[in-house]
Design a protein around this motif. Structure first.
Motif, PDB file in Angstrom:
ATOM      1  N   LEU A   1      36.274  36.691  38.755  1.00  0.00           N
ATOM      2  CA  LEU A   1      36.591  37.955  38.091  1.00  0.00           C
ATOM      3  C   LEU A   1      35.992  37.977  36.691  1.00  0.00           C
ATOM      4  O   LEU A   1      36.293  38.841  35.885  1.00  0.00           O
ATOM      5  N   GLY A   2      35.157  36.958  36.412  1.00  0.00           N
ATOM      6  CA  GLY A   2      34.507  36.872  35.109  1.00  0.00           C
ATOM      7  C   GLY A   2      33.123  37.488  35.144  1.00  0.00           C
ATOM      8  O   GLY A   2      32.880  38.482  35.852  1.00  0.00           O
ATOM      9  N   ALA A   3      32.211  36.889  34.365  1.00  0.00           N
ATOM     10  CA  ALA A   3      30.878  37.446  34.180  1.00  0.00           C
ATOM     11  C   ALA A   3      30.217  37.760  35.514  1.00  0.00           C
ATOM     12  O   ALA A   3      30.310  36.992  36.467  1.00  0.00           O
ATOM     13  N   ARG A   4      29.560  38.915  35.580  1.00  0.00           N
ATOM     14  CA  ARG A   4      28.755  39.414  36.709  1.00  0.00           C
ATOM     15  C   ARG A   4      29.573  40.070  37.823  1.00  0.00           C
ATOM     16  O   ARG A   4      29.015  40.603  38.763  1.00  0.00           O
ATOM     17  N   ALA A   5      30.895  40.004  37.741  1.00  0.00           N
ATOM     18  CA  ALA A   5      31.695  40.697  38.759  1.00  0.00           C
ATOM     19  C   ALA A   5      32.821  41.510  38.129  1.00  0.00           C
ATOM     20  O   ALA A   5      33.315  42.458  38.729  1.00  0.00           O
ATOM     21  N   ASP A   6      33.226  41.156  36.918  1.00  0.00           N
ATOM     22  CA  ASP A   6      34.446  41.676  36.287  1.00  0.00           C
ATOM     23  C   ASP A   6      34.653  43.188  36.408  1.00  0.00           C
ATOM     24  O   ASP A   6      35.621  43.668  36.989  1.00  0.00           O
ATOM     25  N   SER A   7      33.721  43.955  35.884  1.00  0.00           N
ATOM     26  CA  SER A   7      33.986  45.392  35.779  1.00  0.00           C
ATOM     27  C   SER A   7      33.810  46.133  37.114  1.00  0.00           C
ATOM     28  O   SER A   7      34.129  47.326  37.189  1.00  0.00           O
ATOM     29  N   TYR A   8      33.325  45.443  38.164  1.00  0.00           N
ATOM     30  CA  TYR A   8      33.371  46.064  39.506  1.00  0.00           C
ATOM     31  C   TYR A   8      34.810  46.441  39.818  1.00  0.00           C
ATOM     32  O   TYR A   8      35.100  47.566  40.239  1.00  0.00           O
ATOM     33  N   TYR A   9      35.732  45.515  39.599  1.00  0.00           N
ATOM     34  CA  TYR A   9      37.148  45.749  39.921  1.00  0.00           C
ATOM     35  C   TYR A   9      37.751  46.805  38.987  1.00  0.00           C
ATOM     36  O   TYR A   9      38.499  47.681  39.418  1.00  0.00           O
ATOM     37  N   GLU A  10      37.374  46.712  37.724  1.00  0.00           N
ATOM     38  CA  GLU A  10      37.879  47.673  36.731  1.00  0.00           C
ATOM     39  C   GLU A  10      37.457  49.104  37.100  1.00  0.00           C
ATOM     40  O   GLU A  10      38.252  50.044  37.041  1.00  0.00           O
TER      41      GLU A  10
END
Ligand code: DMJ
Length: 649
Positions: free
Chosen positions: A408-417
């Motif tokens: 859920l950190g760098a490179r994927a985080d804001s997909y969920y957001e």
């Protein structure tokens, strides 16, 4: 035996008188002596030399890191030169009045064991977690240099009570005199709090100070380099200025806003032959211009938003319609990074709020169509695990790549957001987005959520081909706020429980560091009997003035009204002031959150410090729920508020 005339060895001749055998002995060469040694002796010598070599290599990063901190590259006529940082940072006259980046310690000052108050250390033990690309590349470089675990020193438990003498610990007596008096903050007892208005004013002061540096040394450029009193260019588009526009509006800094607006109207041009990163320029520039348009009603900002949005569109001309990472906004051409045809999943799925809003405002459907198509494709893709997505997606095939790694950190985080926030933006009608969000959260609970030892802090780790890693980026601290926002919009109440637990963890990532500032990445201890919850690798000790924890504190406070979240934010703000504020203007990222005596300034103020961090601080301390109402606005991932669409649309 070698003849004396041979030159492939060094012959040492000893002089002086000696005994009967001395002549022969003195003429013996090193080589002969070496040959006379037993095999065991020779092996021992070789082993010792190899050991010394390894030790030398292992200590190299520490030495170079320290050296880096002590010098900066300064552009002067005739080229770049290395200069010592400190004379630039601490002009004598300023020392009298300003908060300062601490001086580099002398040998005596660097007493290695004097890290935080011993009493608090004990308390912890008894009481038993580019662009980001740009930033991350730096981290990778650093990580390559040193991947060394910290020593077993117990971490300092901060935040229970900060006293004035602790607050100035590590500084010289003179510095101590000049430091702000840090008020005692006791988490449970709120009877002697600073009035809120002071906290708001403290944020405005911080902004003014950051702006002063930007204005004097980097006006119209992308990023301030406050130590060298210069600037850094990334896109050449006045990134900090644009990112900060709506913050100035919200903080009611009218004068500063007006001068920035004049620059936008007279100087800002997107007709430039420059490559920009699609994601970064969307969230910072397009997002910043759109939100400033909404807050001010001034069409200057909408016109500029339309201009940059249109120039970014060539990024979507790919075989798969998954956009390239980079666009030349002058030429209208786009391309992936030089080394791959992959794009980052977070990047291609975190541009939707902005392009959708641009379509709504301009009535030109092309922007929304392009980003919606990306979401629809990602929704259907193979390669997810319980709703969790890999970090890369190929622009030719449209498929995920580097399968099996989840964070859920760098490179994927804001997909969920952005799954949640698009659903909110669109009036909660797009059920696929909600389903993907809810499924992903189940995936987080099932695969990534664990408790640390000894304090049982809940944290979000990572998964690599079935192997769990207790690593958590500071970036993950967006999650408590996003979870709370979801609950506010009607999602299951147990998400709020998780939000609160993760909020505590993110706060501890600050409080357990000697500077009270979080590192970029932590590793949680999970085995029973650990002394402390959090470990920090040498290469992960930097703090880039990131917003995620403050952002989440803002949401948690808005929804719960629990004042501890404000107090935690207040502590963090004071620590930014104490360890990252540069006397001549601006704030700097630092290399080492574990050394309060010398946090080692990096000489860079990221645009998100003004765009996000200070904005969220202000909103956290404000009592006015209508100041960017969460009933009316949804923040993009760079803290730019965009309107929730009226339900009729
Ligand atoms: C910002 O650009 C955005 O918040 C992005 O989503 C993550 N990285 C930085 C802040 O840390």
């Amino acid at each position: 035996m070698h003849s004396p005339s041979r030159k492939d060895f060094v012959s040492l001749t000893f002089t002086g008188s000696g005994n009967y055998n001395s002549k022969q002995w003195k003429r013996q060469s090193c080589w002969r002596k070496w040959k006379q040694l037993s095999r065991l002796q020779r092996n021992l010598i070789l082993f010792t030399m190899a050991l010394m070599l390894v030790c030398g290599i292992a200590t190299y990063p520490t030495v170079t890191e320290h050296f880096r901190g002590l010098t900066v590259v300064v552009k002067e006529e005739g080229g770049h030169v290395l200069k010592p940082v400190i004379p630039e940072v601490l002009p004598e006259s300023d020392k009298q009045n300003q908060l300062l980046v601490p001086e580099p310690p002398s040998e005596q000052k660097r007493a290695p064991d004097k890290r935080g108050p011993p009493g608090l250390q004990n308390r912890l033990q008894k009481k038993g977690n580019g662009s980001d690309i740009q930033v991350e590349e730096n981290q990778i470089q650093e990580a390559k240099k040193a991947d060394i675990e910290e020593g077993e020193k117990p971490l300092v438990k901060r935040g229970a009570l900060i006293e004035a003498d602790q607050a100035t610990e590590g500084g010289t007596a003179k510095e101590a005199e000049n430091k702000v008096d840090v008020p005692a903050v006791e988490q449970e007892d709120h009877s002697h709090k600073e009035p809120e208005v002071d906290r708001l004013e403290a944020v405005r002061d911080a902004f003014r100070h950051a702006w002063k540096g930007y204005k004097e040394f980097a006006w119209g450029q992308d990023e301030l380099r406050p130590i060298s009193k210069s600037y850094g260019e990334w896109f050449g588009l006045g990134l900090t200025l644009i990112d900060a526009l709506d913050t100035m509006w919200i903080l009611n800094l009218k004068e500063e806003f007006e001068e920035a607006k004049t620059w936008v109207s007279t100087e800002l041009s997107f007709n430039k032959n420059v490559d920009v990163n699609l994601f970064e320029s969307t969230i910072r520039i397009l997002g910043g211009l759109l939100s400033t348009y909404h807050l001010t009603g001034d069409t200057l900002f909408l016109d500029k938003a339309k201009d940059i949005g249109t120039r970014l569109m060539p990024a979507f001309n790919t075989p798969s319609k998954i956009p390239y990472s980079d666009v030349n906004i002058g030429k209208g051409t786009a391309h992936p990074p030089r080394w791959t045809s992959d794009s980052t999943v977070a990047e291609v799925t975190s541009i939707q709020l902005e392009f959708r809003e641009l379509s709504r405002l301009t009535q030109d459907t092309r922007y929304q169509a392009a980003v919606d198509e990306v979401m629809q494709k990602v929704h259907k893709l193979e390669g997810k695990q319980d709703g969790l997505v890999p970090m890369f997606i190929n622009t030719n095939s449209g498929q995920f790549t580097h399968l099996g790694v989840f964070t859920l950190g760098a490179r994927a985080d804001s997909y969920y957001e952005y799954l949640l926030k698009q659903w909110i933006q669109g009036g909660k009608k797009e059920t696929e987005l909600l389903e993907d969000y809810l499924q992903a959260l189940e995936g987080v609970k099932k695969n990534l959520l664990k408790k640390s030892s000894p304090n049982r802090l809940t944290f979000v780790g990572e998964l690599s081909h079935g192997q769990f890693s207790p690593k958590m980026d500071h970036l993950v601290c967006f999650l408590p706020g996003t979870l709370a926002l979801g609950v506010h919009h009607g999602l299951p109440a147990d998400h709020m429980e998780l939000a609160k637990q993760l909020m505590e963890t993110c706060y501890q990532m600050y409080a357990q560091m000697e500077t009270g500032l979080s590192p970029e990445i932590v590793h949680f201890n999970m085995h029973e009997g650990s002394i402390r919850d959090v470990d920090v690798k040498l290469a992960d000790r930097h703090n880039l003035l990131r917003p995620e924890t403050v952002e989440s504190l803002f949401y948690l406070y808005r929804f719960t009204k629990d004042r501890k979240y404000r107090d935690w934010g207040w502590e963090i703000l004071q620590n930014f002031n104490k360890y990252t504020k540069v006397s001549t203007g601006g704030y700097t990222s630092i290399n080492n959150v574990r050394d309060p005596e010398y946090p080692s300034p990096r000489d860079k103020m990221e645009s998100f410090f003004l765009g996000e961090t200070l904005k969220y601080f202000y909103l956290l301390f404000s009592d006015d729920p209508e100041l960017v109402s969460l009933e009316k606005y949804v923040f993009n991932t760079e803290a730019h508020p965009l309107p929730i669409w009226p339900s009729a649309e």
